[in-house]
Design a protein around this motif. Structure first.
Motif, PDB file in Angstrom:
ATOM      1  N   ALA A   1       0.842  -1.200   0.000  1.00  0.00           N
ATOM      2  CA  ALA A   1       0.000   0.000   0.000  1.00  0.00           C
ATOM      3  C   ALA A   1       0.874   1.245   0.000  1.00  0.00           C
ATOM      4  N   GLY A   2       0.619   2.147  -0.941  1.00  0.00           N
ATOM      5  CA  GLY A   2       1.389   3.389  -1.033  1.00  0.00           C
ATOM      6  C   GLY A   2       2.754   3.240  -1.657  1.00  0.00           C
ATOM      7  N   GLY A   3       3.176   2.018  -1.977  1.00  0.00           N
ATOM      8  CA  GLY A   3       4.479   1.809  -2.620  1.00  0.00           C
ATOM      9  C   GLY A   3       4.454   2.358  -4.036  1.00  0.00           C
ATOM     10  N   ARG A   4       5.639   2.648  -4.566  1.00  0.00           N
ATOM     11  CA  ARG A   4       5.650   3.218  -5.906  1.00  0.00           C
ATOM     12  C   ARG A   4       6.902   2.831  -6.679  1.00  0.00           C
ATOM     13  N   VAL A   5       6.750   2.854  -7.976  1.00  0.00           N
ATOM     14  CA  VAL A   5       7.873   2.801  -8.904  1.00  0.00           C
ATOM     15  C   VAL A   5       8.009   4.237  -9.382  1.00  0.00           C
ATOM     16  N   ASP A   6       9.119   4.870  -9.040  1.00  0.00           N
ATOM     17  CA  ASP A   6       9.299   6.294  -9.336  1.00  0.00           C
ATOM     18  C   ASP A   6       9.252   6.586 -10.829  1.00  0.00           C
ATOM     19  N   THR A   7       9.020   7.837 -11.136  1.00  0.00           N
ATOM     20  CA  THR A   7       8.933   8.293 -12.518  1.00  0.00           C
ATOM     21  C   THR A   7      10.228   7.972 -13.251  1.00  0.00           C
ATOM     22  N   HIS A   8      10.070   7.345 -14.407  1.00  0.00           N
ATOM     23  CA  HIS A   8      11.221   6.979 -15.234  1.00  0.00           C
ATOM     24  C   HIS A   8      10.780   6.870 -16.685  1.00  0.00           C
ATOM     25  N   THR A   9      11.743   6.863 -17.572  1.00  0.00           N
ATOM     26  CA  THR A   9      11.504   6.673 -18.996  1.00  0.00           C
ATOM     27  C   THR A   9      12.290   5.455 -19.442  1.00  0.00           C
ATOM     28  N   GLU A  10      11.628   4.529 -20.105  1.00  0.00           N
ATOM     29  CA  GLU A  10      12.301   3.359 -20.665  1.00  0.00           C
ATOM     30  C   GLU A  10      12.558   3.654 -22.143  1.00  0.00           C
ATOM     31  N   PRO A  11      13.814   3.910 -22.517  1.00  0.00           N
ATOM     32  CA  PRO A  11      14.091   4.347 -23.890  1.00  0.00           C
ATOM     33  C   PRO A  11      14.007   3.245 -24.940  1.00  0.00           C
ATOM     34  N   ASP A  12      14.180   1.974 -24.543  1.00  0.00           N
ATOM     35  CA  ASP A  12      14.370   0.924 -25.543  1.00  0.00           C
ATOM     36  C   ASP A  12      13.263  -0.116 -25.649  1.00  0.00           C
ATOM     37  N   LEU A  13      12.544  -0.364 -24.563  1.00  0.00           N
ATOM     38  CA  LEU A  13      11.644  -1.515 -24.545  1.00  0.00           C
ATOM     39  C   LEU A  13      10.187  -1.130 -24.339  1.00  0.00           C
ATOM     40  N   ASP A  14       9.303  -1.707 -25.137  1.00  0.00           N
ATOM     41  CA  ASP A  14       7.877  -1.677 -24.839  1.00  0.00           C
ATOM     42  C   ASP A  14       7.635  -2.661 -23.695  1.00  0.00           C
ATOM     43  N   VAL A  15       6.706  -2.338 -22.805  1.00  0.00           N
ATOM     44  CA  VAL A  15       6.398  -3.196 -21.671  1.00  0.00           C
ATOM     45  C   VAL A  15       4.889  -3.390 -21.598  1.00  0.00           C
ATOM     46  N   LEU A  16       4.457  -4.622 -21.372  1.00  0.00           N
ATOM     47  CA  LEU A  16       3.066  -4.902 -21.036  1.00  0.00           C
ATOM     48  C   LEU A  16       2.991  -5.053 -19.528  1.00  0.00           C
TER      49      LEU A  16
ATOM     50  N   GLY B   1      -2.296   1.224  -4.768  1.00  0.00           N
ATOM     51  CA  GLY B   1      -3.495   1.663  -4.070  1.00  0.00           C
ATOM     52  C   GLY B   1      -3.451   1.315  -2.591  1.00  0.00           C
ATOM     53  N   PRO B   2      -4.576   1.518  -1.885  1.00  0.00           N
ATOM     54  CA  PRO B   2      -4.611   1.336  -0.428  1.00  0.00           C
ATOM     55  C   PRO B   2      -4.376  -0.092   0.040  1.00  0.00           C
ATOM     56  N   ASP B   3      -4.595  -1.075  -0.829  1.00  0.00           N
ATOM     57  CA  ASP B   3      -4.341  -2.474  -0.459  1.00  0.00           C
ATOM     58  C   ASP B   3      -3.127  -3.045  -1.167  1.00  0.00           C
ATOM     59  N   GLY B   4      -2.370  -2.193  -1.844  1.00  0.00           N
ATOM     60  CA  GLY B   4      -1.214  -2.647  -2.601  1.00  0.00           C
ATOM     61  C   GLY B   4      -1.632  -3.153  -3.970  1.00  0.00           C
ATOM     62  N   VAL B   5      -0.654  -3.579  -4.742  1.00  0.00           N
ATOM     63  CA  VAL B   5      -0.909  -4.084  -6.089  1.00  0.00           C
ATOM     64  C   VAL B   5       0.119  -5.162  -6.424  1.00  0.00           C
ATOM     65  N   THR B   6      -0.344  -6.176  -7.140  1.00  0.00           N
ATOM     66  CA  THR B   6       0.536  -7.201  -7.698  1.00  0.00           C
ATOM     67  C   THR B   6       0.329  -7.172  -9.205  1.00  0.00           C
ATOM     68  N   TYR B   7       1.440  -7.099  -9.954  1.00  0.00           N
ATOM     69  CA  TYR B   7       1.317  -7.015 -11.404  1.00  0.00           C
ATOM     70  C   TYR B   7       2.410  -7.812 -12.093  1.00  0.00           C
ATOM     71  N   LEU B   8       2.107  -8.169 -13.333  1.00  0.00           N
ATOM     72  CA  LEU B   8       3.034  -8.887 -14.200  1.00  0.00           C
ATOM     73  C   LEU B   8       3.539  -7.917 -15.251  1.00  0.00           C
ATOM     74  N   THR B   9       4.843  -7.884 -15.477  1.00  0.00           N
ATOM     75  CA  THR B   9       5.399  -7.130 -16.599  1.00  0.00           C
ATOM     76  C   THR B   9       6.066  -8.110 -17.555  1.00  0.00           C
ATOM     77  N   VAL B  10       5.947  -7.806 -18.839  1.00  0.00           N
ATOM     78  CA  VAL B  10       6.559  -8.632 -19.892  1.00  0.00           C
ATOM     79  C   VAL B  10       7.166  -7.695 -20.922  1.00  0.00           C
ATOM     80  N   HIS B  11       8.396  -7.975 -21.310  1.00  0.00           N
ATOM     81  CA  HIS B  11       9.058  -7.193 -22.356  1.00  0.00           C
ATOM     82  C   HIS B  11      10.130  -8.040 -23.015  1.00  0.00           C
ATOM     83  N   ARG B  12      10.602  -7.564 -24.150  1.00  0.00           N
ATOM     84  CA  ARG B  12      11.697  -8.221 -24.851  1.00  0.00           C
ATOM     85  C   ARG B  12      12.903  -8.277 -23.912  1.00  0.00           C
ATOM     86  N   ARG B  13      13.637  -9.334 -24.011  1.00  0.00           N
ATOM     87  CA  ARG B  13      14.811  -9.493 -23.152  1.00  0.00           C
ATOM     88  C   ARG B  13      15.899  -8.512 -23.555  1.00  0.00           C
ATOM     89  N   ARG B  14      16.481  -7.885 -22.558  1.00  0.00           N
ATOM     90  CA  ARG B  14      17.630  -7.003 -22.809  1.00  0.00           C
ATOM     91  C   ARG B  14      18.836  -7.877 -23.104  1.00  0.00           C
TER      92      ARG B  14
END
Length: 145
Positions: free
Chosen positions: A57-72, A110-123
Motif C-alpha cells: 500500500a502506497g508503494g511506488r515505482v518512481d517516474t522513469h523513462t524506458e528508452p528501448d523496450l515496450d512493456v506490457l 493503491g490502499p491495499d497494494g498491487v501485484t502485477y506482471l510485466t513482460v518485455h523483450r529481453r535485454r
C-alpha cells in the motif's frame, strides 16, 4: 560413421510449452516479506523477460523513462495508479496496459497494494570482450590511430 551416429545424444529436442508459475499461489499481500519481485522468468534461451511484482500500500515505482523496450503490465491483484505525460490512469485487477518505449511513467500502489506482471523483450546481456575490441571500435569511429 552414419549421419545419425554423429550426435551421441540424439537430435536436439524442440522446446516445449510449460507452466512456470501459479500466480494465485505466490505470497499473499500481507507484510513486508510479500513486497518486491515475487517471480521472474529465468529460463535459458528465452527471448522475453517477465516479472511478477508486489508493491505494498502506497508503494511506488518512481517516474522513469524506458528508452528501448515496450512493456506490457497486467494487474493481477489490487489497484494502482499509472502516472504518465497525459495524466493519471487508474488500474485495477485485470487491467492490461501497454507502456511504449520512450514513454515516461510511474506506478503508485493503491490502499491495499498491487501485484502485477510485466513482460518485455529481453535485454541483451553485457559481453566481456578483449581490450583490442575497444581499440577496433575507436579506430572505426575515427578516434584513434
Amino acid at each position: 560413421m552414419a549421419a545419425e551416429d554423429g550426435d551421441p545424444w540424439g537430435p536436439a529436442a524442440p522446446p516445449l510449452p510449460r507452466v512456470l508459475c501459479d500466480t494465485a499461489r505466490l505470497p499473499s499481500p500481507g507484510g513486508e516479506a510479500a513486497a518486491g519481485v515475487l517471480w521472474k522468468l529465468a529460463e535459458p534461451g528465452r527471448q522475453l523477460d517477465a516479472n511478477v511484482v508486489r508493491l505494498p500500500a502506497g508503494g511506488r515505482v518512481d517516474t522513469h523513462t524506458e528508452p528501448d523496450l515496450d512493456v506490457l503490465l497486467l494487474v493481477l491483484d489490487g489497484t494502482a495508479r499509472l502516472d504518465s505525460a497525459d495524466g493519471e490512469h487508474p488500474l485495477r485487477t485485470g487491467a492490461l496496459t501497454w507502456l511504449p518505449h520512450g514513454s515516461t511513467r510511474a506506478v503508485l500502489a493503491g490502499p491495499d497494494g498491487v501485484t502485477y506482471l510485466t513482460v518485455h523483450r529481453r535485454r541483451p546481456g553485457l559481453r566481456i570482450q578483449p581490450p583490442e575490441a575497444a581499440d577496433r571500435l575507436r579506430r572505426s569511429l575515427g578516434e584513434g590511430a
